[in-house]
Write a protein that holds these residues in place. Structure first.
Motif, PDB file in Angstrom:
ATOM      1  N   ARG A  25       0.818  -1.223   0.000  1.00 14.01           N
ATOM      2  CA  ARG A  25       0.000   0.000   0.000  1.00 14.01           C
ATOM      3  C   ARG A  25       0.847   1.265   0.000  1.00 14.01           C
ATOM      4  NH1 ARG A  25      -5.808  -0.822   1.690  1.00 14.01           N
ATOM      5  NH2 ARG A  25      -6.031  -3.010   1.187  1.00 14.01           N
ATOM      6  N   LEU A  26       1.931   1.274   0.796  1.00 15.24           N
ATOM      7  CA  LEU A  26       2.758   2.478   0.871  1.00 15.24           C
ATOM      8  C   LEU A  26       3.954   2.440  -0.077  1.00 15.24           C
ATOM      9  CD1 LEU A  26       2.795   3.249   4.698  1.00 15.24           C
ATOM     10  CD2 LEU A  26       1.245   4.099   2.938  1.00 15.24           C
ATOM     11  N   GLY A  27       4.297   1.284  -0.593  1.00 14.72           N
ATOM     12  CA  GLY A  27       5.413   1.194  -1.528  1.00 14.72           C
ATOM     13  C   GLY A  27       6.784   1.144  -0.883  1.00 14.72           C
ATOM     14  N   PHE A  28       6.846   0.810   0.411  1.00 16.07           N
ATOM     15  CA  PHE A  28       8.136   0.673   1.080  1.00 16.07           C
ATOM     16  C   PHE A  28       8.841  -0.573   0.535  1.00 16.07           C
ATOM     17  CE2 PHE A  28       7.336   2.880   5.466  1.00 16.07           C
ATOM     18  CZ  PHE A  28       6.741   3.961   4.840  1.00 16.07           C
ATOM     19  N   ALA A  29      10.158  -0.503   0.391  1.00 17.11           N
ATOM     20  CA  ALA A  29      10.950  -1.663  -0.024  1.00 17.11           C
ATOM     21  C   ALA A  29      11.129  -2.601   1.165  1.00 17.11           C
ATOM     22  CB  ALA A  29      12.313  -1.218  -0.538  1.00 17.11           C
ATOM     23  N   VAL A  30      10.987  -3.896   0.922  1.00 15.56           N
ATOM     24  CA  VAL A  30      11.256  -4.888   1.965  1.00 15.56           C
ATOM     25  C   VAL A  30      12.751  -5.185   1.929  1.00 15.56           C
ATOM     26  CG1 VAL A  30      10.773  -7.210   2.821  1.00 15.56           C
ATOM     27  CG2 VAL A  30       8.944  -5.874   1.727  1.00 15.56           C
ATOM     28  N   ASP A  31      13.469  -4.671   2.913  1.00 12.71           N
ATOM     29  CA  ASP A  31      14.920  -4.877   2.969  1.00 12.71           C
ATOM     30  C   ASP A  31      15.247  -6.297   3.387  1.00 12.71           C
ATOM     31  OD1 ASP A  31      15.277  -2.146   2.363  1.00 12.71           O
ATOM     32  OD2 ASP A  31      15.086  -1.624   4.481  1.00 12.71           O
ATOM     33  N   HIS A  32      14.545  -6.787   4.384  1.00 12.40           N
ATOM     34  CA  HIS A  32      14.687  -8.192   4.774  1.00 12.40           C
ATOM     35  C   HIS A  32      13.525  -8.618   5.650  1.00 12.40           C
ATOM     36  CE1 HIS A  32      16.107  -7.363   8.905  1.00 12.40           C
ATOM     37  NE2 HIS A  32      16.824  -6.399   8.367  1.00 12.40           N
ATOM     38  N   ASP A  33      13.273  -9.907   5.624  1.00 16.80           N
ATOM     39  CA  ASP A  33      12.258 -10.555   6.458  1.00 16.80           C
ATOM     40  C   ASP A  33      12.961 -11.773   7.033  1.00 16.80           C
ATOM     41  OD1 ASP A  33      10.152 -11.967   7.582  1.00 16.80           O
ATOM     42  OD2 ASP A  33       8.788 -11.583   5.908  1.00 16.80           O
ATOM     43  N   THR A  34      13.441 -11.639   8.262  1.00 20.70           N
ATOM     44  CA  THR A  34      14.307 -12.645   8.864  1.00 20.70           C
ATOM     45  C   THR A  34      13.603 -13.358  10.012  1.00 20.70           C
ATOM     46  OG1 THR A  34      16.217 -11.273   8.325  1.00 20.70           O
ATOM     47  CG2 THR A  34      16.554 -13.008   9.957  1.00 20.70           C
ATOM     48  N   ARG A  35      13.629 -14.663   9.964  1.00 18.38           N
ATOM     49  CA  ARG A  35      13.098 -15.475  11.061  1.00 18.38           C
ATOM     50  C   ARG A  35      14.284 -16.129  11.780  1.00 18.38           C
ATOM     51  NH1 ARG A  35       7.473 -16.466  10.410  1.00 18.38           N
ATOM     52  NH2 ARG A  35       6.761 -15.781   8.360  1.00 18.38           N
ATOM     53  N   ILE A  36      14.263 -15.994  13.094  1.00 17.80           N
ATOM     54  CA  ILE A  36      15.292 -16.611  13.928  1.00 17.80           C
ATOM     55  C   ILE A  36      14.555 -17.533  14.876  1.00 17.80           C
ATOM     56  CG2 ILE A  36      17.196 -16.206  15.535  1.00 17.80           C
ATOM     57  CD1 ILE A  36      17.220 -13.286  14.395  1.00 17.80           C
ATOM     58  N   GLY A  37      14.373 -18.756  14.453  1.00 18.63           N
ATOM     59  CA  GLY A  37      13.585 -19.696  15.238  1.00 18.63           C
ATOM     60  C   GLY A  37      12.100 -19.432  15.068  1.00 18.63           C
ATOM     61  N   ASP A  38      11.309 -20.033  15.951  1.00 24.00           N
ATOM     62  CA  ASP A  38       9.856 -19.917  15.858  1.00 24.00           C
ATOM     63  C   ASP A  38       9.311 -18.630  16.460  1.00 24.00           C
ATOM     64  OD1 ASP A  38       9.687 -22.387  14.630  1.00 24.00           O
ATOM     65  OD2 ASP A  38       9.471 -23.461  16.539  1.00 24.00           O
ATOM     66  N   ASP A  39      10.076 -17.990  17.354  1.00 20.65           N
ATOM     67  CA  ASP A  39       9.539 -16.868  18.120  1.00 20.65           C
ATOM     68  C   ASP A  39      10.059 -15.487  17.713  1.00 20.65           C
ATOM     69  OD1 ASP A  39       8.095 -18.683  19.636  1.00 20.65           O
ATOM     70  OD2 ASP A  39       9.715 -18.927  21.090  1.00 20.65           O
ATOM     71  N   ILE A  40      11.063 -15.442  16.846  1.00 26.28           N
ATOM     72  CA  ILE A  40      11.639 -14.146  16.496  1.00 26.28           C
ATOM     73  C   ILE A  40      11.556 -13.932  14.990  1.00 26.28           C
ATOM     74  CG2 ILE A  40      13.724 -12.726  16.506  1.00 26.28           C
ATOM     75  CD1 ILE A  40      14.594 -14.231  19.033  1.00 26.28           C
ATOM     76  N   ARG A  41      10.978 -12.801  14.625  1.00 22.79           N
ATOM     77  CA  ARG A  41      10.897 -12.406  13.219  1.00 22.79           C
ATOM     78  C   ARG A  41      11.108 -10.905  13.139  1.00 22.79           C
ATOM     79  NH1 ARG A  41       5.579 -12.797   9.324  1.00 22.79           N
ATOM     80  NH2 ARG A  41       6.568 -12.048   7.406  1.00 22.79           N
ATOM     81  N   ILE A  42      11.995 -10.486  12.261  1.00 23.84           N
ATOM     82  CA  ILE A  42      12.299  -9.077  12.064  1.00 23.84           C
ATOM     83  C   ILE A  42      12.092  -8.746  10.589  1.00 23.84           C
ATOM     84  CG2 ILE A  42      14.059  -7.278  12.223  1.00 23.84           C
ATOM     85  CD1 ILE A  42      13.315  -8.476  14.940  1.00 23.84           C
ATOM     86  N   VAL A  43      11.242  -7.757  10.310  1.00 22.64           N
ATOM     87  CA  VAL A  43      11.016  -7.287   8.950  1.00 22.64           C
ATOM     88  C   VAL A  43      11.426  -5.817   8.907  1.00 22.64           C
ATOM     89  CG1 VAL A  43       9.339  -6.955   7.094  1.00 22.64           C
ATOM     90  CG2 VAL A  43       9.068  -8.873   8.690  1.00 22.64           C
ATOM     91  N   GLN A  44      12.349  -5.503   8.015  1.00 16.82           N
ATOM     92  CA  GLN A  44      12.786  -4.117   7.850  1.00 16.82           C
ATOM     93  C   GLN A  44      12.302  -3.615   6.503  1.00 16.82           C
ATOM     94  OE1 GLN A  44      16.811  -3.074   8.987  1.00 16.82           O
ATOM     95  NE2 GLN A  44      16.962  -1.651   7.266  1.00 16.82           N
TER      96      GLN A  44
END
Length: 135
Positions: A25-44
């Motif tokens: 919707r806003l057109g932001f670039a997805v720099d990364h979508d990182t999963r570290i195990g089942d409980d940690i996810r970081i999307v920049q």
């Protein structure tokens, strides 16, 4: 020494829904979508042309209630064009509002004082301001 603001954490309740909003919707670039195990996810994600990104995620981000971040602000050179793009992308955005008065002559009547406002699906508040030139 330069001090640069590079990342702002945005608290959300549903990472996938927020990622879709910011990317599609806003057109932001997805720099990364990182999963570290089942409980940690970081999307920049980074707005086009910005030196500052946002981070959404679970597990490794500060504990803030979803929707509690207000006052985030984007700056564009052409507010009318930016608003039209947001509307075309399906964002519920306010009409253009003039807030205050220019302290000096500017090339466009909306410079510095023209704003639109919207929220993400969780209620985090954003403003978009027109600044086409800086004094």
């Amino acid at each position: 020494m330069n001090w640069t603001l590079e990342v702002v954490v945005v608290p959300v309740s549903d990472v996938d829904r927020a990622k879709e909003f910011y990317a599609d919707r806003l057109g932001f670039a997805v720099d990364h979508d990182t999963r570290i195990g089942d409980d940690i996810r970081i999307v920049q994600l980074t707005p086009p042309g910005s030196g500052c990104s946002i981070v959404i995620g679970t597990g490794a981000v500060p504990d803030m209630p979803p929707g509690s971040l207000k006052g985030l602000q984007l700056v564009v050179p052409d507010l009318e064009k930016a608003r039209a793009e947001l509307v075309e992308r399906g964002v519920d955005v306010s009409e253009i509002q003039v807030v205050g008065r220019n302290p000096r002559p500017v090339p466009h009547p909306l410079d510095n004082v023209g704003f639109v406002f919207f929220t993400d699906p969780d209620g985090n508040g954003w403003a978009v301001q027109q600044i086409s030139s800086r004094g």
